[in-house]
Design a protein around this motif. Structure first.
Motif, PDB file in Angstrom:
ATOM      1  N   VAL A 124       0.855  -1.281  -0.013  1.00 35.91           N
ATOM      2  CA  VAL A 124       0.026  -0.163   0.188  1.00 35.91           C
ATOM      3  C   VAL A 124       0.844   1.384  -0.048  1.00 35.91           C
ATOM      4  O   VAL A 124       1.605   1.535   1.006  1.00 35.91           O
ATOM      5  CB  VAL A 124      -0.916  -0.033   1.361  1.00 35.91           C
ATOM      6  N   THR A 134      -6.824   1.602  -1.714  1.00 35.12           N
ATOM      7  CA  THR A 134      -5.967   0.521  -2.319  1.00 35.12           C
ATOM      8  C   THR A 134      -6.193  -0.777  -0.969  1.00 35.12           C
ATOM      9  O   THR A 134      -6.435  -1.801  -1.594  1.00 35.12           O
ATOM     10  CB  THR A 134      -4.398   0.782  -2.403  1.00 35.12           C
ATOM     11  N   VAL A 135      -6.088  -0.377   0.112  1.00 35.82           N
ATOM     12  CA  VAL A 135      -6.399  -1.148   1.154  1.00 35.82           C
ATOM     13  C   VAL A 135      -7.578  -1.883   1.017  1.00 35.82           C
ATOM     14  O   VAL A 135      -7.855  -3.322   0.993  1.00 35.82           O
ATOM     15  CB  VAL A 135      -6.432  -0.391   2.618  1.00 35.82           C
ATOM     16  N   THR A 154       3.375  -0.816   4.271  1.00 37.06           N
ATOM     17  CA  THR A 154       3.012   0.587   3.941  1.00 37.06           C
ATOM     18  C   THR A 154       4.117   1.342   4.764  1.00 37.06           C
ATOM     19  O   THR A 154       4.816   0.934   5.814  1.00 37.06           O
ATOM     20  CB  THR A 154       1.564   0.894   4.472  1.00 37.06           C
ATOM     21  N   ILE A 166      -4.876   4.770   6.430  1.00 39.75           N
ATOM     22  CA  ILE A 166      -4.442   3.439   6.021  1.00 39.75           C
ATOM     23  C   ILE A 166      -4.778   2.249   7.101  1.00 39.75           C
ATOM     24  O   ILE A 166      -5.330   1.303   6.838  1.00 39.75           O
ATOM     25  CB  ILE A 166      -3.147   3.455   5.655  1.00 39.75           C
ATOM     26  N   GLY A 205      -0.570  -5.175  -5.310  1.00 41.30           N
ATOM     27  CA  GLY A 205      -0.682  -3.554  -4.992  1.00 41.30           C
ATOM     28  C   GLY A 205       0.167  -2.738  -5.869  1.00 41.30           C
ATOM     29  O   GLY A 205       1.232  -3.239  -6.555  1.00 41.30           O
TER      30      GLY A 205
END
Length: 314
Positions: A124, A134-135, A154, A166, A205
């Motif tokens: 991420v 994205t998560v 991340t 996030i 990702g």
């Protein structure tokens, strides 16, 4: 300022040119992967300090940090994340595939067995931009598919903290473990495993050029989704298009990365000039104007074609 190029009046080498990093990405990534394989967590701590400016006491995000992050996010935004998660679940639940066996004839058995991977690793982005979307979009399908464990990497900030949105999205999506790792070193850790980071079966990702190259180099050791480089957008538009919308669309990708490429192909010189002007008005309004400015100046271009048929060919 974005360049306007007339197709047929300039060399094709200029039309299709793209500025790439001066650094040898392939060699740099290969060295990072080799170091992580050799030194494990020690290498990860060192790279985190070198690239993220953070001195960490632990690579894994604690439950306390997750709870603090959720509490710090605005309730309205949490509600938006929850609604997005619900929409994503509804869609991907329809994609679930089932095993089957056919044994209509004696002695003949055919079928298909669908088995989820044990552990999925999700990269991420969290450096120049953080993407809670994205998560949700990567981890929720993994959970629906039946993956036993979903792991996120991340990058942290200089204080060693992960962006709260996030972590909030990860909590909503049901992610099992989160690690403060970015760049090629995160991909290497997921691919080979270290003392703290578990080895995964598949890595998915988006990321920058170094993340993309790392996924390319570990493919075969693990499965990956795709090799996706810096953001790109190409718009084909006629003279009736709204220049404000064209400029906004170009900037939606240009602001991702200084290496992003934003291109408009049109059959209208008037639209080209109008979009060029509109970009100069919109860039200063962006929070990420410095990144957008560089990518537009380096790799942005408006190509004027004689007609839309040639535009499609371009």
């Amino acid at each position: 300022m974005i360049r306007i190029l007339k197709y047929g009046e300039v060399e094709n080498s200029e039309i299709f040119a793209r500025v790439v990093p001066e650094i040898d990405v392939e060699a740099t990534v290969a060295d990072i992967i080799a170091t992580v394989r050799k030194d494990g967590d020690k290498a990860l701590y060192a790279y985190c300090e070198k690239f993220d400016g953070a001195t960490l006491s632990s690579l894994q995000v604690s439950e306390e940090e997750i709870d603090e992050a959720v509490a710090a996010v605005e309730p309205e935004f949490l509600q938006i994340l929850q609604q997005a998660a619900e929409n994503i679940r509804k869609f991907h639940e329809k994609q679930v595939r089932n095993s089957f066996i056919i044994n209509d004839e004696d002695g003949i058995v055919v079928g298909q067995k669908v088995i989820p991977v044990d552990r999925a690793g999700l990269y991420v982005p969290g450096g120049t931009a953080a993407y809670p979307s994205t998560v949700l979009m990567d981890s929720i399908p993994a959970k629906i598919a039946g993956c036993k464990e979903v792991v996120i990497t991340t990058p942290p900030n200089k204080e060693g903290k992960v962006n709260p949105v996030i972590l909030a999205a990860a909590k909503i999506a049901g992610v099992d473990r989160i690690f403060k790792l970015g760049g090629a070193q995160a991909v290497a850790a997921l691919a080979y495993g270290t003392e703290s980071v578990p080895k995964v079966d598949k890595i998915v990702g988006p990321g920058n050029a170094f993340v993309a190259e790392a996924k390319k180099q570990v493919f075969g050791q693990v499965s990956i989704d795709m090799i996706a480089g810096p953001s790109e957008i190409l718009i084909v538009a006629d003279g009736n298009s709204n220049p404000r919308h064209m400029a906004a669309d170009l900037l939606s990708q240009a602001e991702h990365d200084k290496l992003a490429s934003a291109v408009l192909v049109t059959d209208s010189q008037e639209l080209a000039i109008a979009v060029q002007k509109e970009l100069e008005e919109q860039i200063p309004l962006l929070e990420r104007q410095e990144i957008a400015r560089v990518s537009i100046d380096r790799n942005g271009k408006i190509i004027v074609a004689p007609d839309l048929t040639v535009a499609v060919d371009i």
